[in-house]
Design a protein around this motif. Structure first.
Motif, PDB file in Angstrom:
ATOM      1  N   GLN A 110       0.695  -1.020   0.071  1.00 39.04           N
ATOM      2  CA  GLN A 110      -0.138  -0.102   0.074  1.00 39.04           C
ATOM      3  C   GLN A 110       0.869   1.243   0.096  1.00 39.04           C
ATOM      4  O   GLN A 110       0.558   2.240  -0.760  1.00 39.04           O
ATOM      5  CB  GLN A 110      -0.869   0.084   1.130  1.00 39.04           C
ATOM      6  CG  GLN A 110      -1.778   1.197   1.165  1.00 39.04           C
ATOM      7  CD  GLN A 110      -2.762   1.005   2.457  1.00 39.04           C
ATOM      8  OE1 GLN A 110      -2.700   0.085   3.577  1.00 39.04           O
ATOM      9  NE2 GLN A 110      -3.766   1.909   2.348  1.00 39.04           N
ATOM     10  N   MET A 111       1.826   1.138   0.706  1.00 38.93           N
ATOM     11  CA  MET A 111       2.613   2.364   0.964  1.00 38.93           C
ATOM     12  C   MET A 111       3.442   2.726  -0.530  1.00 38.93           C
ATOM     13  O   MET A 111       3.484   3.989  -0.889  1.00 38.93           O
ATOM     14  CB  MET A 111       3.793   2.295   2.048  1.00 38.93           C
ATOM     15  CG  MET A 111       4.641   3.519   2.289  1.00 38.93           C
ATOM     16  SD  MET A 111       5.920   3.308   3.495  1.00 38.93           S
ATOM     17  CE  MET A 111       6.873   1.829   2.901  1.00 38.93           C
ATOM     18  N   VAL A 112       4.263   1.611  -0.915  1.00 31.61           N
ATOM     19  CA  VAL A 112       5.009   1.614  -2.377  1.00 31.61           C
ATOM     20  C   VAL A 112       4.138   1.983  -3.085  1.00 31.61           C
ATOM     21  O   VAL A 112       4.464   2.933  -4.133  1.00 31.61           O
ATOM     22  CB  VAL A 112       5.812   0.618  -2.416  1.00 31.61           C
ATOM     23  CG1 VAL A 112       6.544   0.689  -3.903  1.00 31.61           C
ATOM     24  CG2 VAL A 112       6.826   0.312  -1.241  1.00 31.61           C
ATOM     25  N   GLY A 113       2.864   1.370  -3.617  1.00 31.63           N
ATOM     26  CA  GLY A 113       1.988   1.779  -4.383  1.00 31.63           C
ATOM     27  C   GLY A 113       1.326   3.219  -4.482  1.00 31.63           C
ATOM     28  O   GLY A 113       1.204   3.852  -5.407  1.00 31.63           O
ATOM     29  N   GLY A 114       1.396   3.673  -3.242  1.00 31.45           N
ATOM     30  CA  GLY A 114       0.675   4.977  -3.084  1.00 31.45           C
ATOM     31  C   GLY A 114       1.607   6.209  -3.508  1.00 31.45           C
ATOM     32  O   GLY A 114       1.616   7.108  -4.247  1.00 31.45           O
ATOM     33  N   LEU A 115       3.038   5.681  -3.145  1.00 33.28           N
ATOM     34  CA  LEU A 115       4.194   6.505  -3.751  1.00 33.28           C
ATOM     35  C   LEU A 115       4.404   6.618  -5.152  1.00 33.28           C
ATOM     36  O   LEU A 115       4.522   7.540  -5.899  1.00 33.28           O
ATOM     37  CB  LEU A 115       5.449   6.214  -3.124  1.00 33.28           C
ATOM     38  CG  LEU A 115       5.472   6.480  -1.605  1.00 33.28           C
ATOM     39  CD1 LEU A 115       6.708   5.976  -0.967  1.00 33.28           C
ATOM     40  CD2 LEU A 115       5.489   8.101  -1.303  1.00 33.28           C
ATOM     41  N   MET A 116       4.005   5.154  -5.757  1.00 32.25           N
ATOM     42  CA  MET A 116       4.184   5.263  -7.195  1.00 32.25           C
ATOM     43  C   MET A 116       3.033   5.949  -8.012  1.00 32.25           C
ATOM     44  O   MET A 116       3.277   6.547  -9.074  1.00 32.25           O
ATOM     45  CB  MET A 116       4.176   3.622  -7.588  1.00 32.25           C
ATOM     46  CG  MET A 116       5.560   2.880  -7.331  1.00 32.25           C
ATOM     47  SD  MET A 116       5.371   1.221  -7.475  1.00 32.25           S
ATOM     48  CE  MET A 116       4.888   1.243  -9.089  1.00 32.25           C
ATOM     49  N   SER A 117       2.005   5.867  -7.242  1.00 31.57           N
ATOM     50  CA  SER A 117       0.727   6.602  -7.856  1.00 31.57           C
ATOM     51  C   SER A 117       0.799   8.236  -7.869  1.00 31.57           C
ATOM     52  O   SER A 117       0.502   8.654  -8.886  1.00 31.57           O
ATOM     53  CB  SER A 117      -0.658   6.162  -7.001  1.00 31.57           C
ATOM     54  OG  SER A 117      -0.898   4.855  -7.105  1.00 31.57           O
ATOM     55  N   LEU A 118       1.528   8.504  -6.738  1.00 32.60           N
ATOM     56  CA  LEU A 118       1.911  10.196  -6.766  1.00 32.60           C
ATOM     57  C   LEU A 118       3.110  10.362  -7.777  1.00 32.60           C
ATOM     58  O   LEU A 118       2.990  11.607  -8.144  1.00 32.60           O
ATOM     59  CB  LEU A 118       2.351  10.393  -5.443  1.00 32.60           C
ATOM     60  CG  LEU A 118       1.326  10.492  -4.335  1.00 32.60           C
ATOM     61  CD1 LEU A 118       1.930  10.715  -2.926  1.00 32.60           C
ATOM     62  CD2 LEU A 118       0.343  11.681  -4.639  1.00 32.60           C
ATOM     63  N   SER A 119       3.770   9.468  -7.818  1.00 33.40           N
ATOM     64  CA  SER A 119       4.740   9.610  -8.883  1.00 33.40           C
ATOM     65  C   SER A 119       4.460   9.761 -10.316  1.00 33.40           C
ATOM     66  O   SER A 119       4.490  10.925 -10.928  1.00 33.40           O
ATOM     67  CB  SER A 119       5.927   8.411  -8.829  1.00 33.40           C
ATOM     68  OG  SER A 119       6.695   8.524  -7.712  1.00 33.40           O
ATOM     69  N   VAL A 120       3.409   9.096 -10.824  1.00 35.21           N
ATOM     70  CA  VAL A 120       2.545   8.958 -11.934  1.00 35.21           C
ATOM     71  C   VAL A 120       2.006  10.409 -12.022  1.00 35.21           C
ATOM     72  O   VAL A 120       2.241  11.182 -13.160  1.00 35.21           O
ATOM     73  CB  VAL A 120       1.681   7.982 -12.037  1.00 35.21           C
ATOM     74  CG1 VAL A 120       0.671   8.123 -13.093  1.00 35.21           C
ATOM     75  CG2 VAL A 120       2.195   6.731 -12.116  1.00 35.21           C
ATOM     76  N   ILE A 121       1.401  10.976 -11.053  1.00 30.98           N
ATOM     77  CA  ILE A 121       0.626  12.429 -10.814  1.00 30.98           C
ATOM     78  C   ILE A 121       1.712  13.499 -11.007  1.00 30.98           C
ATOM     79  O   ILE A 121       1.760  14.369 -12.031  1.00 30.98           O
ATOM     80  CB  ILE A 121      -0.006  12.402  -9.846  1.00 30.98           C
ATOM     81  CG1 ILE A 121      -1.292  11.628  -9.646  1.00 30.98           C
ATOM     82  CG2 ILE A 121      -0.565  13.936  -9.758  1.00 30.98           C
ATOM     83  CD1 ILE A 121      -2.118  11.676  -8.490  1.00 30.98           C
ATOM     84  N   GLY A 122       2.788  13.263 -10.412  1.00 29.79           N
ATOM     85  CA  GLY A 122       4.057  14.174 -10.734  1.00 29.79           C
ATOM     86  C   GLY A 122       4.694  14.046 -12.162  1.00 29.79           C
ATOM     87  O   GLY A 122       4.970  15.285 -12.643  1.00 29.79           O
TER      88      GLY A 122
END
Length: 111
Positions: free
Chosen positions: A90-102
């Motif tokens: 969940q944590m890494v997936g959330g960071l990856m999702s934020l990375s896509v937005i960035g």
């Protein structure tokens, strides 16, 4: 089902995005071939980092999570070993999702 969506939609979409981006870099109309902007280098590096994190952290963790759930009957309490793996996913997936937005922000805003 998540693995199927990843294999049939997410991975081909990422490959298509990467190939399209590379094509635009070398397109004479953009001018990036002659002068490579910093924001583009950041976006490309970030994209590659997300792919590496996915391959080295997320995929093995997802396989470990599935292995802990293998053979468990439905409706029962989850195994204790599953909790830490799920939190990391969940944590890494959330960071990856934020990375896509960035990355999308950089590609659209083009500072």
């Amino acid at each position: 089902s998540i693995q199927r969506v990843t294999r049939l939609v997410v991975v081909p979409g990422a490959v298509l995005a990467a190939l399209s981006g590379i094509g635009l870099i070398f397109d004479d109309a953009t001018g990036y071939k002659d002068e490579f902007p910093t924001w583009l280098m950041i976006a490309i590096t970030w994209f590659v980092a997300v792919v590496i994190v996915d391959e080295t952290l997320q995929k093995p963790a997802a396989k470990a999570a599935l292995a802990t759930l293998e053979g468990q009957p439905d409706g029962r309490e989850l195994p204790a070993a599953y909790g830490p793996i799920a939190k990391r996913l969940q944590m890494v997936g959330g960071l990856m999702s934020l990375s896509v937005i960035g990355i999308l922000f950089l590609m659209v805003w083009k500072p």
